[in-house]
Design a protein around this motif. Structure first.
Motif, mmCIF file in Angstrom:
data_model
loop_
_atom_site.group_PDB
_atom_site.id
_atom_site.type_symbol
_atom_site.label_atom_id
_atom_site.label_comp_id
_atom_site.label_asym_id
_atom_site.label_seq_id
_atom_site.Cartn_x
_atom_site.Cartn_y
_atom_site.Cartn_z
ATOM 1 N N GLN A 65 -9.641 -7.209 0.431
ATOM 2 C CA GLN A 65 -9.538 -6.412 1.670
ATOM 3 C C GLN A 65 -9.468 -7.053 2.851
ATOM 4 O OE1 GLN A 65 -12.744 -3.285 2.131
ATOM 5 N NE2 GLN A 65 -11.321 -2.086 3.190
ATOM 6 N N GLY A 75 -4.645 3.515 0.724
ATOM 7 C CA GLY A 75 -3.907 3.376 1.890
ATOM 8 C C GLY A 75 -5.035 2.538 2.833
ATOM 9 N N GLY A 125 -6.596 -1.051 3.548
ATOM 10 C CA GLY A 125 -7.461 -0.969 2.313
ATOM 11 C C GLY A 125 -7.436 -1.935 1.151
ATOM 12 N N PRO A 126 -8.413 -1.898 0.300
ATOM 13 C CA PRO A 126 -8.238 -2.754 -0.913
ATOM 14 C C PRO A 126 -7.048 -2.846 -1.447
ATOM 15 C CG PRO A 126 -10.243 -1.461 -0.877
ATOM 16 C CD PRO A 126 -9.173 -0.546 -0.190
ATOM 17 N N GLU A 127 -6.668 -4.283 -1.890
ATOM 18 C CA GLU A 127 -5.356 -4.390 -2.662
ATOM 19 C C GLU A 127 -5.857 -5.098 -4.076
ATOM 20 O OE1 GLU A 127 -1.537 -4.800 -0.042
ATOM 21 O OE2 GLU A 127 -2.932 -6.625 0.406
ATOM 22 N N LEU A 128 -5.149 -4.773 -5.182
ATOM 23 C CA LEU A 128 -5.811 -5.245 -6.306
ATOM 24 C C LEU A 128 -5.181 -6.468 -6.540
ATOM 25 C CD1 LEU A 128 -7.213 -4.521 -9.287
ATOM 26 C CD2 LEU A 128 -4.507 -3.951 -10.036
ATOM 27 N N LEU A 188 -13.566 -7.669 -3.087
ATOM 28 C CA LEU A 188 -14.569 -6.639 -3.756
ATOM 29 C C LEU A 188 -14.261 -6.729 -5.079
ATOM 30 C CD1 LEU A 188 -13.274 -3.679 -1.370
ATOM 31 C CD2 LEU A 188 -15.516 -4.628 -1.402
ATOM 32 N N ARG A 233 -6.732 -7.303 -12.923
ATOM 33 C CA ARG A 233 -7.542 -6.107 -13.809
ATOM 34 C C ARG A 233 -7.946 -6.596 -15.052
ATOM 35 N NH1 ARG A 233 -4.314 -1.543 -15.241
ATOM 36 N NH2 ARG A 233 -4.653 -1.674 -17.255
ATOM 37 N N ASP A 246 -3.485 -7.045 -15.765
ATOM 38 C CA ASP A 246 -2.733 -7.073 -14.734
ATOM 39 C C ASP A 246 -2.977 -8.043 -13.785
ATOM 40 O OD1 ASP A 246 -1.327 -4.336 -12.400
ATOM 41 O OD2 ASP A 246 -1.189 -6.259 -12.462
ATOM 42 N N SER A 271 -0.228 -9.368 -11.775
ATOM 43 C CA SER A 271 0.702 -9.428 -11.040
ATOM 44 C C SER A 271 0.609 -9.677 -9.485
ATOM 45 C CB SER A 271 1.676 -8.321 -11.150
ATOM 46 O OG SER A 271 0.963 -7.231 -10.762
ATOM 47 N N GLN A 272 -0.524 -9.481 -8.876
ATOM 48 C CA GLN A 272 -0.662 -9.534 -7.707
ATOM 49 C C GLN A 272 -1.761 -10.809 -7.232
ATOM 50 O OE1 GLN A 272 1.923 -7.567 -6.845
ATOM 51 N NE2 GLN A 272 0.870 -7.244 -5.243
ATOM 52 N N TYR A 318 -10.454 -7.023 -5.918
ATOM 53 C CA TYR A 318 -9.572 -6.723 -5.073
ATOM 54 C C TYR A 318 -10.087 -7.501 -3.623
ATOM 55 C CZ TYR A 318 -8.872 -1.943 -6.972
ATOM 56 O OH TYR A 318 -8.874 -0.879 -7.728
ATOM 57 N N GLN A 377 0.869 -1.354 0.228
ATOM 58 C CA GLN A 377 0.027 0.195 0.141
ATOM 59 C C GLN A 377 0.782 1.338 -0.012
ATOM 60 O OE1 GLN A 377 -2.809 -1.114 3.428
ATOM 61 N NE2 GLN A 377 -4.052 -1.425 1.454
#
Lengths: 113, 119
Positions: free
Chosen positions: B37, A104, B42-45, B91, B48, B56, B58-59, B35, A2
């Motif tokens: 969370q 964040g 916070g949300p993390e991708l 999400l 996409r 994308d 990659s995560q 995402y 983040q």
């Protein structure tokens, strides 16, 4: 990982008071956005400020951006109980696979009536 | 106009079981995001899509996570097998698209999420 870091982590105020939340980030950005998340629900987009803008208003919201300090602030004026939520800043930056929003950890705002 | 639809809203499973989440984006939105969370974050991708192409991922932990968007509309995210650490809210979001460049505008519309609990 983040990028944005919000400050404070939690904020408790009385109805009618103003609430200020800050966000710092690390890399160059295209724009910065603020989102709100009510308990147990999805995120709602509040406002976007572009990298060449310094201040923006939307209703009771005022956002500032200082790219030299890599920081932004969100001000909610005349807060209401309904403003109780988590607030997230998200930076939009061009990365390897195109533009990407990085969020964040958020600020939890509680407005007491 | 209907927003982003996700199902189920809640899912509780035992570890090592498979699980799938479904998302229907806003009509006309060619970009779809998944995402994760974690609590207090916070949300993390994860991934996409631009239409049906994953541009994308990659995560995305590809050893156990997979996703598809076969017709460029709705999408499914799968975990197999699930681990305790996968407990989170998943999400889905959609947007009209990414314009690129310094003036890109990337408002994303989020669904309510699926809260996954792995026991």
């Amino acid at each position: 990982s983040q990028q944005g870091e919000e400050d404070p982590q939690a904020l408790s105020i009385q109805e009618g008071e103003n609430a200020t939340m800050n966000c710092s980030y690390k890399t160059s950005i295209n724009n910065l956005q603020w989102y709100r998340q009510n308990s147990g629900r999805g995120l709602v987009h509040l406002i976007l400020i572009r990298s060449n803008e310094r201040e923006k208003h939307s209703g009771r919201l005022r956002v500032t951006l200082d790219t030299s300090k890599k920081s932004s602030s969100l001000l909610i004026t005349a807060s209401r109980a309904a403003d109780t939520a988590s607030y997230f800043c998200a930076t939009d930056a061009t990365q390897k696979y195109g533009n990407k929003l990085v969020f964040g950890a958020g600020t939890i705002l509680r407005v007491k009536s | 106009e209907a927003g982003v639809v996700q199902s189920p809203r809640y899912k509780i499973i035992e570890k090592k079981q498979p699980v799938a989440f479904w998302c229907n984006p806003i009509s006309g939105h060619n970009t779809l995001y998944w995402y994760r969370q974690n609590l207090g974050q916070g949300p993390e991708l994860l991934i996409r899509y631009e239409n049906e192409e994953a541009v994308d991922d990659s995560q995305l932990p590809k050893d156990r996570f997979s996703a598809e968007r076969l017709k460029g509309v709705d999408s499914t995210l799968k975990i197999q097998p699930a681990e305790l650490g996968d407990s989170a809210v998943y999400l889905c979001a959609s947007s009209l698209g990414v314009a690129g460049g310094w003036s890109s505008y990337n408002e994303q519309f989020f669904g309510p999420g699926t809260r996954l609990t792995v026991l």
